[in-house]
Design a protein around this motif. Structure first.
Motif, PDB file in Angstrom:
ATOM      1  N   SER A   6       0.856  -1.178   0.000  1.00 20.93           N
ATOM      2  CA  SER A   6       0.000   0.000   0.000  1.00 20.93           C
ATOM      3  C   SER A   6       0.897   1.234   0.000  1.00 20.93           C
ATOM      4  O   SER A   6       1.793   1.360   0.836  1.00 20.93           O
ATOM      5  N   THR A   7       0.661   2.119  -0.954  1.00 22.30           N
ATOM      6  CA  THR A   7       1.484   3.314  -1.110  1.00 22.30           C
ATOM      7  C   THR A   7       0.602   4.547  -1.010  1.00 22.30           C
ATOM      8  O   THR A   7      -0.444   4.618  -1.659  1.00 22.30           O
ATOM      9  N   SER A   8       1.021   5.517  -0.202  1.00 20.67           N
ATOM     10  CA  SER A   8       0.314   6.799  -0.165  1.00 20.67           C
ATOM     11  C   SER A   8       1.208   7.854  -0.814  1.00 20.67           C
ATOM     12  O   SER A   8       2.436   7.768  -0.760  1.00 20.67           O
ATOM     13  N   TYR A   9       0.543   8.820  -1.443  1.00 20.37           N
ATOM     14  CA  TYR A   9       1.268   9.867  -2.161  1.00 20.37           C
ATOM     15  C   TYR A   9       0.912  11.233  -1.597  1.00 20.37           C
ATOM     16  O   TYR A   9      -0.213  11.467  -1.163  1.00 20.37           O
ATOM     17  N   LYS A  10       1.882  12.115  -1.633  1.00 18.94           N
ATOM     18  CA  LYS A  10       1.662  13.503  -1.251  1.00 18.94           C
ATOM     19  C   LYS A  10       2.392  14.369  -2.269  1.00 18.94           C
ATOM     20  O   LYS A  10       3.590  14.175  -2.506  1.00 18.94           O
ATOM     21  N   ASN A  11       1.675  15.286  -2.882  1.00 17.41           N
ATOM     22  CA  ASN A  11       2.224  16.144  -3.931  1.00 17.41           C
ATOM     23  C   ASN A  11       2.893  15.339  -5.040  1.00 17.41           C
ATOM     24  O   ASN A  11       3.962  15.697  -5.536  1.00 17.41           O
ATOM     25  N   GLY A  12       2.271  14.204  -5.400  1.00 15.03           N
ATOM     26  CA  GLY A  12       2.772  13.398  -6.500  1.00 15.03           C
ATOM     27  C   GLY A  12       3.964  12.516  -6.173  1.00 15.03           C
ATOM     28  O   GLY A  12       4.488  11.834  -7.042  1.00 15.03           O
ATOM     29  N   LYS A  13       4.415  12.517  -4.926  1.00 19.07           N
ATOM     30  CA  LYS A  13       5.568  11.708  -4.531  1.00 19.07           C
ATOM     31  C   LYS A  13       5.166  10.712  -3.456  1.00 19.07           C
ATOM     32  O   LYS A  13       4.238  10.952  -2.681  1.00 19.07           O
ATOM     33  N   ILE A  14       5.891   9.590  -3.398  1.00 23.01           N
ATOM     34  CA  ILE A  14       5.596   8.572  -2.393  1.00 23.01           C
ATOM     35  C   ILE A  14       5.791   9.155  -1.004  1.00 23.01           C
ATOM     36  O   ILE A  14       6.855   9.690  -0.677  1.00 23.01           O
ATOM     37  N   ASN A  15       4.749   9.080  -0.205  1.00 22.17           N
ATOM     38  CA  ASN A  15       4.781   9.559   1.169  1.00 22.17           C
ATOM     39  C   ASN A  15       5.105   8.407   2.129  1.00 22.17           C
ATOM     40  O   ASN A  15       5.920   8.550   3.023  1.00 22.17           O
ATOM     41  N   LYS A  16       4.449   7.265   1.908  1.00 22.01           N
ATOM     42  CA  LYS A  16       4.656   6.105   2.766  1.00 22.01           C
ATOM     43  C   LYS A  16       4.300   4.850   1.991  1.00 22.01           C
ATOM     44  O   LYS A  16       3.368   4.847   1.193  1.00 22.01           O
ATOM     45  N   GLN A  17       5.049   3.780   2.252  1.00 25.50           N
ATOM     46  CA  GLN A  17       4.789   2.502   1.606  1.00 25.50           C
ATOM     47  C   GLN A  17       4.864   1.406   2.663  1.00 25.50           C
ATOM     48  O   GLN A  17       5.852   1.330   3.400  1.00 25.50           O
ATOM     49  N   GLY A  27      -6.917   5.315  -5.085  1.00 24.49           N
ATOM     50  CA  GLY A  27      -7.816   6.409  -4.773  1.00 24.49           C
ATOM     51  C   GLY A  27      -7.364   7.661  -5.472  1.00 24.49           C
ATOM     52  O   GLY A  27      -6.160   7.920  -5.587  1.00 24.49           O
ATOM     53  N   GLU A  28      -8.336   8.438  -5.940  1.00 27.63           N
ATOM     54  CA  GLU A  28      -8.029   9.676  -6.646  1.00 27.63           C
ATOM     55  C   GLU A  28      -8.879  10.819  -6.108  1.00 27.63           C
ATOM     56  O   GLU A  28     -10.008  10.596  -5.661  1.00 27.63           O
ATOM     57  N   VAL A  29      -8.324  12.010  -6.176  1.00 27.22           N
ATOM     58  CA  VAL A  29      -9.069  13.233  -5.877  1.00 27.22           C
ATOM     59  C   VAL A  29      -9.019  14.120  -7.114  1.00 27.22           C
ATOM     60  O   VAL A  29      -8.026  14.138  -7.842  1.00 27.22           O
ATOM     61  N   PHE A  30     -10.121  14.824  -7.349  1.00 23.42           N
ATOM     62  CA  PHE A  30     -10.226  15.717  -8.502  1.00 23.42           C
ATOM     63  C   PHE A  30      -9.821  17.106  -8.055  1.00 23.42           C
ATOM     64  O   PHE A  30     -10.482  17.721  -7.224  1.00 23.42           O
ATOM     65  N   LYS A  31      -8.683  17.573  -8.580  1.00 25.38           N
ATOM     66  CA  LYS A  31      -8.162  18.871  -8.161  1.00 25.38           C
ATOM     67  C   LYS A  31      -7.667  19.636  -9.393  1.00 25.38           C
ATOM     68  O   LYS A  31      -6.921  19.090 -10.194  1.00 25.38           O
ATOM     69  N   ASP A  32      -8.113  20.864  -9.525  1.00 27.79           N
ATOM     70  CA  ASP A  32      -7.708  21.722 -10.645  1.00 27.79           C
ATOM     71  C   ASP A  32      -7.946  21.050 -11.995  1.00 27.79           C
ATOM     72  O   ASP A  32      -7.126  21.129 -12.910  1.00 27.79           O
ATOM     73  N   GLY A  33      -9.090  20.348 -12.126  1.00 33.21           N
ATOM     74  CA  GLY A  33      -9.477  19.736 -13.380  1.00 33.21           C
ATOM     75  C   GLY A  33      -8.780  18.427 -13.727  1.00 33.21           C
ATOM     76  O   GLY A  33      -8.909  17.932 -14.840  1.00 33.21           O
ATOM     77  N   VAL A  34      -8.028  17.862 -12.756  1.00 34.71           N
ATOM     78  CA  VAL A  34      -7.270  16.637 -13.014  1.00 34.71           C
ATOM     79  C   VAL A  34      -7.479  15.649 -11.873  1.00 34.71           C
ATOM     80  O   VAL A  34      -7.545  16.046 -10.702  1.00 34.71           O
ATOM     81  N   TRP A  35      -7.566  14.351 -12.203  1.00 35.16           N
ATOM     82  CA  TRP A  35      -7.634  13.307 -11.184  1.00 35.16           C
ATOM     83  C   TRP A  35      -6.218  12.984 -10.737  1.00 35.16           C
ATOM     84  O   TRP A  35      -5.367  12.630 -11.545  1.00 35.16           O
ATOM     85  N   LEU A  36      -5.960  13.123  -9.424  1.00 37.25           N
ATOM     86  CA  LEU A  36      -4.643  12.855  -8.844  1.00 37.25           C
ATOM     87  C   LEU A  36      -4.721  11.646  -7.915  1.00 37.25           C
ATOM     88  O   LEU A  36      -5.591  11.579  -7.036  1.00 37.25           O
ATOM     89  N   VAL A  37      -3.795  10.700  -8.084  1.00 37.76           N
ATOM     90  CA  VAL A  37      -3.748   9.506  -7.240  1.00 37.76           C
ATOM     91  C   VAL A  37      -3.174   9.891  -5.880  1.00 37.76           C
ATOM     92  O   VAL A  37      -2.128  10.530  -5.793  1.00 37.76           O
ATOM     93  N   TYR A  38      -3.893   9.511  -4.809  1.00 36.95           N
ATOM     94  CA  TYR A  38      -3.375   9.785  -3.464  1.00 36.95           C
ATOM     95  C   TYR A  38      -3.055   8.510  -2.697  1.00 36.95           C
ATOM     96  O   TYR A  38      -2.371   8.539  -1.689  1.00 36.95           O
TER      97      TYR A  38
END
Length: 162
Positions: free
Chosen positions: A47-58, A144-155
C-alpha cells in the motif's frame, strides 16, 4: 354447513407473479455480483500513499475478498499498518447500482459504485473515487483519486498478487 376455501385464479396469479418477481430480482443481483468475480481472492502486496505526486509512505498490505450469503454480497478485509478496513459490497436492484459499505475503527460509510470498463469505481463524492481493477498480469490494483484543478490525482495505490 362446511366451508371450503378455494383460492381464486386472481390470487394464484398474483402469488405466482410475486414469486417470479423476487426470483428474478435475486437472479439479477447475483448476475451483477458475479461481474465482480475478478476481485475475489487472498491478496498480498504493498500500500502506497502519495503527497504532492511523490511517495509519502509505503507499507505491506493484505486483503481477503470473498463472496458471502449465497454470492449476494462481497466482503473485503484489508489489513496494513496504516489501515484496517472491513467492507461489504452488494447490488441494489432498486437503485440499479452497487453499494460499497466500509467499516473503519471509528465508524462506517455508504457509497454508490459502478462497474465501468472492467473497473469497479466507488464514488464517495464527485471529487473523490476509489478504483478496483484486475491487471493483465493477474495482479490486482486499487487506487484512490481526488479531482483537483481539473485533473484526477492519485493519493493512494495498493498493488496485490494472489
Amino acid at each position: 354447513m362446511k366451508l371450503i376455501y378455494k383460492p381464486s385464479n386472481t390470487l394464484f396469479a398474483m402469488l405466482l407473479f410475486l414469486a417470479s418477481y423476487f426470483a428474478n430480482a435475486q437472479t439479477n443481483g447475483n448476475q451483477q455480483m458475479a461481474k465482480l468475480n475478478f476481485m475475489i481472492g487472498n491478496w498480498v502486496g504493498t500500500s502506497t500513499s502519495y503527497k504532492n505526486g511523490k511517495i509519502n509512505k509505503q507499507v505491506p498490505a493484505s486483503q481477503v475478498i470473498s463472496y458471502k450469503v449465497d454470492q449476494n454480497i462481497i466482503t473485503i478485509d484489508l489489513n496494513s499498518e496504516t489501515l484496517k478496513l472491513h467492507t461489504v459490497i452488494y447490488y441494489d436492484d432498486e437503485k440499479q447500482s452497487y453499494l460499497y459499505n466500509p467499516y473503519y475503527n471509528n465508524g462506517s460509510a455508504k457509497y454508490t459504485a459502478i462497474l465501468k470498463d472492467d473497473k469497479f469505481i466507488v464514488s464517495p463524492n464527485p471529487e473523490k473515487r476509489f478504483v478496483f481493477q484486475l491487471l493483465e498480469d493477474d495482479s490486482f490494483r486499487e487506487y484512490g483519486e481526488v479531482f483537483k484543478d481539473g485533473v484526477w490525482l492519485v493519493y493512494f495505490e495498493d498493488n496485490f498478487k494472489k
